[in-house]
Design a protein around this motif. Structure first.
Motif, short mmCIF file in Angstrom:
data_model
loop_
_atom_site.label_atom_id
_atom_site.label_comp_id
_atom_site.label_asym_id
_atom_site.label_seq_id
_atom_site.Cartn_x
_atom_site.Cartn_y
_atom_site.Cartn_z
N ASP A 134 4.61 6.99 6.56
CA ASP A 134 5.71 7.12 7.53
C ASP A 134 6.50 5.81 7.54
O ASP A 134 6.17 4.86 6.82
CB ASP A 134 5.12 7.42 8.93
CG ASP A 134 6.10 8.12 9.85
OD1 ASP A 134 7.33 8.02 9.62
OD2 ASP A 134 5.65 8.76 10.82
N TYR A 135 7.53 5.73 8.36
CA TYR A 135 8.33 4.50 8.51
C TYR A 135 8.15 3.90 9.91
O TYR A 135 9.02 3.19 10.42
CB TYR A 135 9.83 4.81 8.30
CG TYR A 135 10.31 4.77 6.85
CD1 TYR A 135 9.43 4.49 5.80
CD2 TYR A 135 11.65 4.98 6.54
CE1 TYR A 135 9.88 4.47 4.49
CE2 TYR A 135 12.10 4.96 5.23
CZ TYR A 135 11.22 4.69 4.21
OH TYR A 135 11.66 4.65 2.92
N THR A 136 7.00 4.20 10.52
CA THR A 136 6.77 3.83 11.92
C THR A 136 6.80 2.33 12.17
O THR A 136 7.05 1.89 13.29
CB THR A 136 5.43 4.43 12.37
OG1 THR A 136 5.41 5.78 11.93
CG2 THR A 136 5.26 4.41 13.86
N TYR B 60 4.04 11.72 -1.10
CA TYR B 60 5.43 11.68 -0.61
C TYR B 60 5.43 11.06 0.79
O TYR B 60 4.39 10.90 1.42
CB TYR B 60 6.01 13.10 -0.50
CG TYR B 60 6.36 13.72 -1.83
CD1 TYR B 60 7.61 13.50 -2.39
CD2 TYR B 60 5.45 14.53 -2.51
CE1 TYR B 60 7.95 14.07 -3.61
CE2 TYR B 60 5.77 15.10 -3.74
CZ TYR B 60 7.02 14.87 -4.28
OH TYR B 60 7.34 15.42 -5.48
N HIS B 61 6.62 10.75 1.30
CA HIS B 61 6.72 10.34 2.70
C HIS B 61 6.20 11.48 3.59
O HIS B 61 6.35 12.65 3.23
CB HIS B 61 8.19 10.05 3.06
CG HIS B 61 8.70 8.79 2.45
ND1 HIS B 61 9.95 8.68 1.91
CD2 HIS B 61 8.12 7.57 2.31
CE1 HIS B 61 10.12 7.45 1.45
NE2 HIS B 61 9.03 6.76 1.69
N THR B 62 5.62 11.12 4.72
CA THR B 62 5.14 12.17 5.64
C THR B 62 6.30 13.00 6.17
O THR B 62 6.13 14.14 6.57
CB THR B 62 4.41 11.54 6.84
OG1 THR B 62 5.19 10.45 7.32
CG2 THR B 62 3.03 11.07 6.46
N PRO C 48 0.82 -1.22 0.00
CA PRO C 48 0.00 0.00 0.00
C PRO C 48 0.86 1.28 0.00
O PRO C 48 0.53 2.24 -0.70
CB PRO C 48 -0.80 -0.09 1.30
CG PRO C 48 -0.74 -1.50 1.74
CD PRO C 48 0.48 -2.11 1.13
N HIS C 49 1.95 1.26 0.76
CA HIS C 49 2.84 2.43 0.84
C HIS C 49 3.41 2.77 -0.55
O HIS C 49 3.34 3.91 -1.00
CB HIS C 49 3.98 2.09 1.83
CG HIS C 49 5.07 3.10 1.93
ND1 HIS C 49 5.15 4.01 2.96
CD2 HIS C 49 6.15 3.33 1.14
CE1 HIS C 49 6.23 4.76 2.80
NE2 HIS C 49 6.86 4.37 1.69
N GLU C 50 3.93 1.75 -1.25
CA GLU C 50 4.54 2.00 -2.57
C GLU C 50 3.48 2.44 -3.59
O GLU C 50 3.71 3.33 -4.40
CB GLU C 50 5.24 0.73 -3.09
CG GLU C 50 6.42 0.26 -2.22
CD GLU C 50 7.48 1.33 -1.98
OE1 GLU C 50 7.61 2.26 -2.80
OE2 GLU C 50 8.18 1.23 -0.96
N LEU C 51 2.31 1.81 -3.51
CA LEU C 51 1.24 2.17 -4.43
C LEU C 51 0.82 3.62 -4.24
O LEU C 51 0.55 4.35 -5.20
CB LEU C 51 0.05 1.23 -4.19
CG LEU C 51 -0.94 1.14 -5.32
CD1 LEU C 51 -0.27 0.57 -6.57
CD2 LEU C 51 -2.11 0.25 -4.94
N MET C 52 0.80 4.07 -2.98
CA MET C 52 0.41 5.45 -2.72
C MET C 52 1.49 6.44 -3.14
O MET C 52 1.18 7.58 -3.47
CB MET C 52 0.00 5.61 -1.27
CG MET C 52 -1.32 4.88 -1.11
SD MET C 52 -2.18 5.17 0.39
CE MET C 52 -3.74 4.38 -0.07
N HIS C 53 2.75 6.01 -3.18
CA HIS C 53 3.79 6.83 -3.81
C HIS C 53 3.42 7.02 -5.28
O HIS C 53 3.41 8.13 -5.80
CB HIS C 53 5.16 6.13 -3.77
CG HIS C 53 5.95 6.36 -2.52
ND1 HIS C 53 6.06 7.60 -1.92
CD2 HIS C 53 6.72 5.52 -1.77
CE1 HIS C 53 6.85 7.49 -0.85
NE2 HIS C 53 7.26 6.24 -0.74
N ALA C 54 3.10 5.89 -5.95
CA ALA C 54 2.77 5.94 -7.38
C ALA C 54 1.56 6.85 -7.63
O ALA C 54 1.46 7.49 -8.67
CB ALA C 54 2.50 4.54 -7.92
ZN LIG Z 1 8.48 5.08 0.58
#
Ligand SMILES: [Zn+2]
Length: 427
Positions: free
Chosen positions: A396-398, A375-377, A365-371
């Motif tokens: 985030d990277y939490t 951006y990172h929070t 999901p994180h990578e798809l939302m980059h696409a």
């Molecule tokens: Zn990322």
């Protein structure tokens, strides 16, 4: 209430300042002789004015928060103060700002809180003044038709009200009171107080208000805003297993659920499918993407060439003409080997994502939302920049951190209103 006063003699009233009389009904003067009005300056006739509001208001504040069981299946974006029971809930008053020239994930990165940006973030929430408490920031919530949400309440009572009731459009929502709100003086946190179900589509912003009554005077003491849900965007996603060097990537754990929940927050109806076959890649030319070696001597992905890896996978996939039907899908290629978790082709305007088997459940999901444009929070290029590891935001990277109280790995699954607008332009 009526009052009649009979005086045999003369009545004289004298004030040093102004003398105001207000009435919701008629004001009648009757005189047996003359009525006289005199003024040192002028006599003004005009529109009636409202009497000043009575000061008897309920001295109680109720703020709604998601319950601990929330997994992002509805959107809830609130001005965080750290009063919820969510494992990662840090007050925004300390984590909104900018990083210096060193990127956030570098150990030498320097984060500086920025009050102007924090104030800008607070403008994302409607606010009203609550006597004795100050500004109340109304959470922004999204709820699709047929979905339910359970909320907690953070309560502060200075004086017990006579009663409290929820006010909302009953044709749109069903609100079940799961627990009566504490009304004794002091601070309380009530778990699972209401369940909200959305019964139908709505095109104008909706409010669920909490009204307290004291001495027959009503005061709004709590509120949630629900953003119009008639803007649902349909989106196709295809998870594609990739076979390389004899091993094939596969779907991991909860990733499809996390993705479909995150979509719901932005009113996106995800048609998330898994490709029933796999795409096979290989040969000396494909191995060129894996020319870098790790400490053990294993060949790993050369990140300088990752963009062309996306197009190489796409061309292998579309080699089969039958796959033309997936040309407008978001394509998520799952590879088995690789020492990174994944990478999107680009931030926004990209359809292709590559993930590797060592990823966690929230990587896809994180990578798809980059696409899709996020951006990172913790990236200075985003509309808002939050301190690294301080949110449960999917960008985030939490997930790399553990909760200090429970010792459990933290999770990321939430998104904010400003991100919803990037993911779904109709919002
Ligand atoms: Zn990322």
């Amino acid at each position: 209430m009526s009052r009649i006063r009979i005086v045999g003699g003369t009545i004289t009233k004298t004030t040093g300042g102004d003398y105001n009389i207000y009435s919701d009904g008629n004001i009648v003067y009757n005189s047996g002789t003359a009525v006289a009005e005199t003024s040192d300056t002028s006599i003004v006739y005009g529109e009636p004015k409202d009497a000043p509001e009575k000061k008897i208001v309920s001295k109680i504040k109720v703020e709604f928060r998601p319950n601990l069981g929330w997994e992002g299946e509805f959107g809830f974006d609130w001005a965080r103060t750290g009063d919820s029971q969510m494992p990662v809930d840090v007050p925004y008053s300390s984590i909104i700002g900018k990083y210096g020239s060193v990127y956030a994930t570098d150990s030498k990165a320097v984060f500086t809180f920025d009050n102007a940006l924090y104030q800008k973030k607070l403008l994302e929430y409607e606010s009203f003044l609550l006597v004795d408490f100050g500004k109340y920031y109304v959470p922004n919530m999204t709820l699709m038709i047929g979905e339910t949400a359970i909320l907690d309440a953070s309560i502060e009572v200075l004086e017990k009200p006579d009663s409290m009731r929820y006010k909302y459009d009953e044709s749109i929502f069903e609100v079940l009171i799961l627990e009566k709100l504490s009304n004794k003086e002091g601070k309380h946190y009530n778990d699972k107080v209401i369940q909200i179900k959305c019964l139908k589509e709505f095109s104008a912003k909706q409010k669920i208000e909490l009204i307290a009554t004291k001495d027959k005077i009503n005061t709004r003491i709590g509120q949630i805003n629900l953003l119009p849900n008639n803007v649902v965007k349909e989106l196709d996603v295809l998870f594609i297993p990739v076979k390389h060097n004899g091993t094939t990537g596969a779907v991991k754990g909860n990733e499809m659920k996390i993705l479909s929940n995150a979509f719901k927050q932005a009113y996106i109806k995800g048609n998330i499918q898994q490709y029933t076959s796999y795409v096979e890649v290989g040969g000396w030319w494909f191995d060129l993407f894996f020319t870098t070696k790790d400490k053990k001597g294993n060949k790993i992905l050369d990140r300088s060439d990752v963009r062309s890896l996306h197009s190489a996978l796409d061309s292998a996939f579309f080699d089969d003409d039958a796959n033309e039907i997936y040309k407008d899908h978001y394509r998520l290629y799952m590879m088995s080997n690789g020492t990174i978790n994944g990478e999107a082709e680009a931030i926004g305007n990209a359809k292709t994502v590559v993930v590797f088997q060592g990823r966690n459940d929230s990587t896809a999901p994180h990578e798809l939302m980059h696409a899709m444009g996020l951006y990172h929070t913790f990236d200075n290029d985003g509309k808002f920049t939050y301190k690294l590891h301080k949110t449960d935001n999917i960008m985030d990277y939490t997930h790399q951190t553990k909760n200090s109280k429970t010792g459990k790995q933290n999770e990321r699954f939430s998104t904010n209103k400003w991100q919803w607008k990037i993911l779904n332009k109709k919002m």
